[in-house]
Design an enzyme around this catalytic site. Structure first.
Site, PDB file in Angstrom:
ATOM      1  N   HIS A 171      -9.547   1.146   4.918  1.00 15.53           N
ATOM      2  CA  HIS A 171      -8.275   1.365   5.623  1.00 15.53           C
ATOM      3  C   HIS A 171      -8.498   2.347   6.768  1.00 15.53           C
ATOM      4  O   HIS A 171      -9.310   3.275   6.644  1.00 15.53           O
ATOM      5  CB  HIS A 171      -7.235   1.918   4.640  1.00 15.53           C
ATOM      6  N   GLU A 176      -6.885   4.788   7.755  1.00 21.58           N
ATOM      7  CA  GLU A 176      -6.676   6.198   7.404  1.00 21.58           C
ATOM      8  C   GLU A 176      -7.908   6.767   6.699  1.00 21.58           C
ATOM      9  O   GLU A 176      -8.217   7.955   6.849  1.00 21.58           O
ATOM     10  CB  GLU A 176      -5.396   6.338   6.557  1.00 21.58           C
ATOM     11  N   GLU A 229      -5.306  -4.747  10.737  1.00 25.02           N
ATOM     12  CA  GLU A 229      -4.301  -3.701  10.902  1.00 25.02           C
ATOM     13  C   GLU A 229      -4.600  -2.894  12.165  1.00 25.02           C
ATOM     14  O   GLU A 229      -5.435  -1.975  12.126  1.00 25.02           O
ATOM     15  CB  GLU A 229      -4.314  -2.750   9.702  1.00 25.02           C
ATOM     16  N   ASN A 241       0.862  -1.186   0.000  1.00 27.90           N
ATOM     17  CA  ASN A 241       0.000   0.000   0.000  1.00 27.90           C
ATOM     18  C   ASN A 241       0.897   1.234   0.000  1.00 27.90           C
ATOM     19  O   ASN A 241       1.484   1.573   1.018  1.00 27.90           O
ATOM     20  CB  ASN A 241      -0.884  -0.046   1.255  1.00 27.90           C
ATOM     21  N   TRP A 242       0.990   1.867  -1.160  1.00 26.84           N
ATOM     22  CA  TRP A 242       1.896   3.019  -1.273  1.00 26.84           C
ATOM     23  C   TRP A 242       1.325   4.276  -0.611  1.00 26.84           C
ATOM     24  O   TRP A 242       2.035   5.272  -0.480  1.00 26.84           O
ATOM     25  CB  TRP A 242       2.163   3.319  -2.748  1.00 26.84           C
ATOM     26  N   LYS A 243       0.038   4.252  -0.276  1.00 27.99           N
ATOM     27  CA  LYS A 243      -0.610   5.451   0.290  1.00 27.99           C
ATOM     28  C   LYS A 243      -0.397   6.643  -0.659  1.00 27.99           C
ATOM     29  O   LYS A 243      -0.328   6.447  -1.862  1.00 27.99           O
ATOM     30  CB  LYS A 243      -0.107   5.710   1.708  1.00 27.99           C
ATOM     31  N   SER A 266       3.416  -1.952  10.346  1.00 28.19           N
ATOM     32  CA  SER A 266       4.852  -2.020  10.620  1.00 28.19           C
ATOM     33  C   SER A 266       5.487  -3.362  10.285  1.00 28.19           C
ATOM     34  O   SER A 266       6.414  -3.803  10.973  1.00 28.19           O
ATOM     35  CB  SER A 266       5.139  -1.625  12.078  1.00 28.19           C
ATOM     36  N   GLY A 320       2.594   2.412  10.684  1.00 33.74           N
ATOM     37  CA  GLY A 320       3.597   3.453  10.510  1.00 33.74           C
ATOM     38  C   GLY A 320       4.326   3.853  11.787  1.00 33.74           C
ATOM     39  O   GLY A 320       5.010   4.874  11.811  1.00 33.74           O
ATOM     40  N   GLY A 349       2.818  -1.128   4.226  1.00 36.81           N
ATOM     41  CA  GLY A 349       2.826   0.274   3.836  1.00 36.81           C
ATOM     42  C   GLY A 349       4.233   0.726   3.500  1.00 36.81           C
ATOM     43  O   GLY A 349       4.754   0.468   2.414  1.00 36.81           O
ATOM     44  N   GLY A 350       4.875   1.392   4.462  1.00 37.02           N
ATOM     45  CA  GLY A 350       6.183   2.005   4.242  1.00 37.02           C
ATOM     46  C   GLY A 350       7.203   1.093   3.582  1.00 37.02           C
ATOM     47  O   GLY A 350       7.915   1.504   2.655  1.00 37.02           O
TER      48      GLY A 350
HETATM   49  P1  PGA Z   1       2.869   0.413   7.541  1.00 34.31           P
HETATM   50  O1  PGA Z   1       1.388   0.620   6.942  1.00 34.31           O
HETATM   51  O2  PGA Z   1       3.392  -0.902   6.980  1.00 34.31           O
HETATM   52  O3  PGA Z   1       3.648   1.581   7.028  1.00 34.31           O
HETATM   53  O4  PGA Z   1       2.740   0.366   9.010  1.00 34.31           O
HETATM   54  C1  PGA Z   1       0.515  -0.466   6.763  1.00 34.31           C
HETATM   55  C2  PGA Z   1      -0.778   0.011   6.190  1.00 34.31           C
HETATM   56  O5  PGA Z   1      -1.267   1.084   6.586  1.00 34.31           O
HETATM   57  O6  PGA Z   1      -1.365  -0.659   5.341  1.00 34.31           O
END
Ligand code: PGA
Length: 252
Positions: free
Chosen positions: A93, A95, A163, A9-11, A208, A169, A229-230
């Site tokens: 998600h 967010e 999640e 997930n590149w966000k 994470s 993050g 994500g990251g």
């Molecule tokens: P993260 O994000 O791996 O950067 O913690 C995961 C996500 O929000 O899907």
């Protein structure tokens, strides 16, 4: 048997400069015995799709609207993602749930619209830090699952990602026992509601995930992969996570 899945997930990250990471990743992981899904921003779906043509890598969106089309300035429909080359879309998600006040009713409507457009919905659930401290994790996850998934959900149309909001993050993750508890609970709930189909739904852990912790997480029962994500922004890190997933024991 549930096929393993690593989803990135590149966000709100990535421009055309990021395509070289996709090229590097596809060269690294092509032919691996798992599904690899990249969810770039909508602006890059078409170009990422071209970049991975012929490699088996999958491309998805990060959100789509619950309506098929119409006067919704700035939004993207599931059919548009599909048209751009996406096969999957992340929905619900945390967010989105926080930044855009998306609730389970809306997420479920989005899932229904995504399925109608021929996409696989990757539905996210997870508790906040306060909810975990209040020992409400299973209640929160159970409520989100019940509210966000439509009747008739099957392994072919839906993937669920657990999640924990506080792990996204932050570099923090639940303990192995805590992840296993939630995944076991989700498996029980999905099997109770959807029967055999529920037993086949893939369950990802997200929050994470990085090369250093991936192997331990993938060794847990009912963890069929990860939503990353990251660490999905760098081909070397995402590739190492994918290697750990392929090496992990397969669910019985
Ligand atoms: P993260 O994000 O791996 O950067 O913690 C995961 C996500 O929000 O899907």
């Amino acid at each position: 048997m549930r096929r393993k899945l690593a989803a990135g997930n590149w966000k709100m990250n990535g421009t055309s400069d990021s395509l070289h990471e996709v090229e590097t990743l596809s060269a690294m992981v092509q032919g691996r015995d798992c599904d690899v899904l990249i969810c770039p921003p909508a602006t890059l779906i078409d170009r990422v799709k071209r970049c991975v043509a012929g490699t088996g890598l999958l491309v998805g969106g990060q959100d789509s609207h619950h309506a098929a089309a119409g006067a919704h300035t700035g939004n993207v429909s599931a059919a548009m993602l599909h048209d751009a080359g996406a096969t999957h879309v992340i929905l619900g998600h945390s967010e989105r749930r926080t930044d855009h006040r998306e609730d389970d009713v809306l997420v479920r409507a989005k899932v229904e619209a995504a399925l109608a457009a021929g996409l696989v919905a990757l539905v996210c659930v997870g508790e906040s830090e306060d909810e975990r401290e209040a020992r409400a994790t299973l209640t929160v996850v159970g409520t989100q699952l019940a509210g966000s998934l439509p009747d008739g959900t099957s392994a072919d149309t839906v993937v669920v990602a657990y999640e924990p909001v506080w792990a996204i993050g932050t570099g923090k993750t639940p303990s192995d026992d805590e992840i296993a508890e939630v995944h076991g609970f989700m498996r029980t709930e999905l099997t109770r509601r959807f029967g055999v189909a529920g037993a086949g739904i893939r369950l990802l852990y997200g929050g994470s995930v990085k090369p250093a912790n991936a192997a331990a997480i993938f060794a847990l029962p009912d963890v069929d992969g990860a939503l990353v994500g990251g660490a999905s922004l760098k081909a070397a890190d995402f590739g190492a996570i994918i290697d750990a997933l392929v090496a992990a024991p397969t669910a019985p």
